[in-house]
Design a protein around this motif. Structure first.
Motif, PDB file in Angstrom:
ATOM      1  N   VAL A 174       0.848  -1.201   0.000  1.00 41.00           N
ATOM      2  CA  VAL A 174       0.000   0.000   0.000  1.00 41.00           C
ATOM      3  C   VAL A 174       0.880   1.246   0.000  1.00 41.00           C
ATOM      4  CG1 VAL A 174      -1.655   1.340   1.364  1.00 41.00           C
ATOM      5  CG2 VAL A 174      -1.966  -1.131   1.106  1.00 41.00           C
ATOM      6  N   GLN A 175       1.896   1.263   0.855  1.00 43.48           N
ATOM      7  CA  GLN A 175       2.796   2.408   0.940  1.00 43.48           C
ATOM      8  C   GLN A 175       3.462   2.668  -0.410  1.00 43.48           C
ATOM      9  OE1 GLN A 175       6.246   1.746   3.360  1.00 43.48           O
ATOM     10  NE2 GLN A 175       6.688   3.925   3.551  1.00 43.48           N
ATOM     11  N   LEU A 176       3.976   1.642  -1.033  1.00 40.20           N
ATOM     12  CA  LEU A 176       4.649   1.801  -2.319  1.00 40.20           C
ATOM     13  C   LEU A 176       3.677   2.333  -3.370  1.00 40.20           C
ATOM     14  CD1 LEU A 176       7.132   1.500  -4.082  1.00 40.20           C
ATOM     15  CD2 LEU A 176       6.486  -0.888  -4.454  1.00 40.20           C
ATOM     16  N   GLY A 177       2.466   1.790  -3.388  1.00 40.60           N
ATOM     17  CA  GLY A 177       1.474   2.269  -4.343  1.00 40.60           C
ATOM     18  C   GLY A 177       1.144   3.738  -4.148  1.00 40.60           C
ATOM     19  N   VAL A 178       0.984   4.150  -2.906  1.00 40.47           N
ATOM     20  CA  VAL A 178       0.673   5.558  -2.623  1.00 40.47           C
ATOM     21  C   VAL A 178       1.848   6.450  -3.024  1.00 40.47           C
ATOM     22  CG1 VAL A 178       0.188   7.225  -0.787  1.00 40.47           C
ATOM     23  CG2 VAL A 178      -1.005   5.031  -0.819  1.00 40.47           C
ATOM     24  N   LEU A 179       3.063   6.015  -2.742  1.00 41.62           N
ATOM     25  CA  LEU A 179       4.234   6.816  -3.113  1.00 41.62           C
ATOM     26  C   LEU A 179       4.359   6.934  -4.633  1.00 41.62           C
ATOM     27  CD1 LEU A 179       6.819   5.534  -0.492  1.00 41.62           C
ATOM     28  CD2 LEU A 179       5.641   7.744  -0.509  1.00 41.62           C
ATOM     29  N   LEU A 180       4.059   5.851  -5.350  1.00 43.22           N
ATOM     30  CA  LEU A 180       4.112   5.908  -6.807  1.00 43.22           C
ATOM     31  C   LEU A 180       3.029   6.830  -7.365  1.00 43.22           C
ATOM     32  CD1 LEU A 180       4.921   2.180  -7.637  1.00 43.22           C
ATOM     33  CD2 LEU A 180       6.441   4.156  -7.864  1.00 43.22           C
ATOM     34  N   LEU A 181       1.835   6.778  -6.782  1.00 40.23           N
ATOM     35  CA  LEU A 181       0.777   7.705  -7.189  1.00 40.23           C
ATOM     36  C   LEU A 181       1.194   9.156  -6.931  1.00 40.23           C
ATOM     37  CD1 LEU A 181      -2.502   5.991  -5.960  1.00 40.23           C
ATOM     38  CD2 LEU A 181      -1.893   6.543  -8.315  1.00 40.23           C
ATOM     39  N   ALA A 182       1.816   9.381  -5.787  1.00 40.29           N
ATOM     40  CA  ALA A 182       2.237  10.739  -5.429  1.00 40.29           C
ATOM     41  C   ALA A 182       3.253  11.276  -6.428  1.00 40.29           C
ATOM     42  CB  ALA A 182       2.808  10.761  -4.014  1.00 40.29           C
ATOM     43  N   ARG A 183       4.100  10.403  -6.926  1.00 35.55           N
ATOM     44  CA  ARG A 183       5.096  10.858  -7.920  1.00 35.55           C
ATOM     45  C   ARG A 183       4.439  11.424  -9.158  1.00 35.55           C
ATOM     46  NH1 ARG A 183       9.709   6.526  -9.054  1.00 35.55           N
ATOM     47  NH2 ARG A 183       8.944   7.071 -11.096  1.00 35.55           N
ATOM     48  N   GLU A 184       3.260  10.922  -9.497  1.00 33.89           N
ATOM     49  CA  GLU A 184       2.558  11.359 -10.698  1.00 33.89           C
ATOM     50  C   GLU A 184       1.534  12.459 -10.425  1.00 33.89           C
ATOM     51  OE1 GLU A 184       3.588  10.218 -13.607  1.00 33.89           O
ATOM     52  OE2 GLU A 184       5.026   8.982 -12.498  1.00 33.89           O
ATOM     53  N   SER A 185       1.341  12.814  -9.175  1.00 32.75           N
ATOM     54  CA  SER A 185       0.313  13.778  -8.791  1.00 32.75           C
ATOM     55  C   SER A 185       0.801  15.214  -8.960  1.00 32.75           C
ATOM     56  CB  SER A 185      -0.069  13.537  -7.323  1.00 32.75           C
ATOM     57  OG  SER A 185      -0.954  14.523  -6.869  1.00 32.75           O
ATOM     58  N   ALA A 216       2.055   3.315  11.609  1.00 30.78           N
ATOM     59  CA  ALA A 216       3.380   3.375  10.980  1.00 30.78           C
ATOM     60  C   ALA A 216       3.275   3.823   9.523  1.00 30.78           C
ATOM     61  CB  ALA A 216       4.070   2.012  11.074  1.00 30.78           C
ATOM     62  N   LEU A 217       2.242   3.357   8.822  1.00 29.82           N
ATOM     63  CA  LEU A 217       2.027   3.790   7.443  1.00 29.82           C
ATOM     64  C   LEU A 217       1.770   5.294   7.403  1.00 29.82           C
ATOM     65  CD1 LEU A 217       1.536   3.276   4.422  1.00 29.82           C
ATOM     66  CD2 LEU A 217      -0.836   2.711   5.006  1.00 29.82           C
ATOM     67  N   ALA A 218       0.926   5.781   8.282  1.00 35.95           N
ATOM     68  CA  ALA A 218       0.639   7.219   8.337  1.00 35.95           C
ATOM     69  C   ALA A 218       1.915   8.010   8.606  1.00 35.95           C
ATOM     70  CB  ALA A 218      -0.411   7.512   9.406  1.00 35.95           C
ATOM     71  N   ALA A 219       2.721   7.545   9.539  1.00 32.52           N
ATOM     72  CA  ALA A 219       3.976   8.243   9.865  1.00 32.52           C
ATOM     73  C   ALA A 219       4.922   8.269   8.666  1.00 32.52           C
ATOM     74  CB  ALA A 219       4.643   7.581  11.068  1.00 32.52           C
ATOM     75  N   ALA A 220       5.021   7.160   7.953  1.00 34.07           N
ATOM     76  CA  ALA A 220       5.909   7.106   6.789  1.00 34.07           C
ATOM     77  C   ALA A 220       5.446   8.064   5.697  1.00 34.07           C
ATOM     78  CB  ALA A 220       5.978   5.680   6.254  1.00 34.07           C
ATOM     79  N   LEU A 221       4.142   8.135   5.484  1.00 35.76           N
ATOM     80  CA  LEU A 221       3.626   9.034   4.457  1.00 35.76           C
ATOM     81  C   LEU A 221       3.814  10.492   4.855  1.00 35.76           C
ATOM     82  CD1 LEU A 221       0.396   7.097   3.456  1.00 35.76           C
ATOM     83  CD2 LEU A 221       2.605   7.143   2.263  1.00 35.76           C
ATOM     84  N   ARG A 222       3.606  10.793   6.130  1.00 31.54           N
ATOM     85  CA  ARG A 222       3.833  12.164   6.601  1.00 31.54           C
ATOM     86  C   ARG A 222       5.318  12.542   6.470  1.00 31.54           C
ATOM     87  NH1 ARG A 222      -0.913  13.679   8.566  1.00 31.54           N
ATOM     88  NH2 ARG A 222      -2.168  12.186   9.692  1.00 31.54           N
ATOM     89  N   GLU A 223       6.175  11.580   6.735  1.00 34.00           N
ATOM     90  CA  GLU A 223       7.622  11.813   6.610  1.00 34.00           C
ATOM     91  C   GLU A 223       8.001  12.108   5.151  1.00 34.00           C
ATOM     92  OE1 GLU A 223      11.157   8.684   6.386  1.00 34.00           O
ATOM     93  OE2 GLU A 223      10.227   8.739   8.369  1.00 34.00           O
ATOM     94  N   ALA A 224       7.318  11.481   4.220  1.00 31.97           N
ATOM     95  CA  ALA A 224       7.645  11.653   2.806  1.00 31.97           C
ATOM     96  C   ALA A 224       7.089  12.943   2.221  1.00 31.97           C
ATOM     97  CB  ALA A 224       7.108  10.461   2.012  1.00 31.97           C
ATOM     98  N   ALA A 225       6.046  13.482   2.799  1.00 32.71           N
ATOM     99  CA  ALA A 225       5.354  14.633   2.202  1.00 32.71           C
ATOM    100  C   ALA A 225       6.262  15.828   1.918  1.00 32.71           C
ATOM    101  CB  ALA A 225       4.174  15.046   3.083  1.00 32.71           C
ATOM    102  N   PRO A 226       7.141  16.243   2.849  1.00 35.45           N
ATOM    103  CA  PRO A 226       8.002  17.403   2.536  1.00 35.45           C
ATOM    104  C   PRO A 226       8.912  17.181   1.328  1.00 35.45           C
ATOM    105  CG  PRO A 226       7.999  16.982   4.893  1.00 35.45           C
ATOM    106  CD  PRO A 226       7.303  15.816   4.250  1.00 35.45           C
ATOM    107  N   ALA A 227       9.461  15.991   1.202  1.00 36.06           N
ATOM    108  CA  ALA A 227      10.345  15.714   0.062  1.00 36.06           C
ATOM    109  C   ALA A 227       9.567  15.756  -1.252  1.00 36.06           C
ATOM    110  CB  ALA A 227      11.021  14.357   0.227  1.00 36.06           C
ATOM    111  N   PHE A 228       8.347  15.249  -1.238  1.00 37.09           N
ATOM    112  CA  PHE A 228       7.532  15.296  -2.441  1.00 37.09           C
ATOM    113  C   PHE A 228       7.110  16.726  -2.750  1.00 37.09           C
ATOM    114  CE2 PHE A 228       7.432  10.779  -2.015  1.00 37.09           C
ATOM    115  CZ  PHE A 228       7.146  10.278  -3.269  1.00 37.09           C
ATOM    116  N   ALA A 229       6.861  17.522  -1.728  1.00 38.78           N
ATOM    117  CA  ALA A 229       6.484  18.918  -1.950  1.00 38.78           C
ATOM    118  C   ALA A 229       7.640  19.694  -2.600  1.00 38.78           C
ATOM    119  CB  ALA A 229       6.081  19.577  -0.621  1.00 38.78           C
ATOM    120  N   GLU A 230       8.851  19.422  -2.143  1.00 35.67           N
ATOM    121  CA  GLU A 230      10.023  20.093  -2.711  1.00 35.67           C
ATOM    122  C   GLU A 230      10.240  19.706  -4.162  1.00 35.67           C
ATOM    123  OE1 GLU A 230      13.400  19.254  -0.267  1.00 35.67           O
ATOM    124  OE2 GLU A 230      12.502  20.207   1.500  1.00 35.67           O
TER     125      GLU A 230
END
Length: 91
Positions: free
Chosen positions: A16-27, A74-88
């Motif tokens: 699930v985490q990987l899928g969400v991160l891949l979707l975020a890359r295209e968002s 843990a999934l929520a924490a990982a996604l929150r941790e990734a958000a700033p890098a994706f925003a940049e």
């Protein structure tokens, strides 16, 4: 990839985490997407926590096998941790 360095997730939640991160890359708004899904994971964790408290035996083990409340936190924490890098990295 940002968002994959947190505590290890059960295999199902890791997918699930990987899928969400891949979707975020295209968002167009990847950080918003990650934070929205993190909010949903937090809500799921809360609901699973209630269920884990009420269930016993086999049913509780099934929930934990799916990651349980702790896994969704843990999934929520990982996604929150990734958000700033994706925003940049967003255009």
């Amino acid at each position: 990839m940002p968002g994959t360095s947190s505590a290890p997730l059960c295999p199902r939640l890791a997918v699930v985490q990987l899928g969400v991160l891949l979707l975020a890359r295209e968002s167009r708004q990847p950080a918003d997407l990650l934070l929205c899904v993190a909010d949903l994971a937090e809500e799921a964790a809360e609901q699973l926590g209630f269920a884990e408290e009420r269930l016993a035996g086999h049913d509780a083990r099934l929930l934990r096998g799916l990651g349980g409340a702790a896994g969704f936190r843990a999934l929520a924490a990982a996604l929150r941790e990734a958000a700033p890098a994706f925003a940049e990295a967003a255009p």
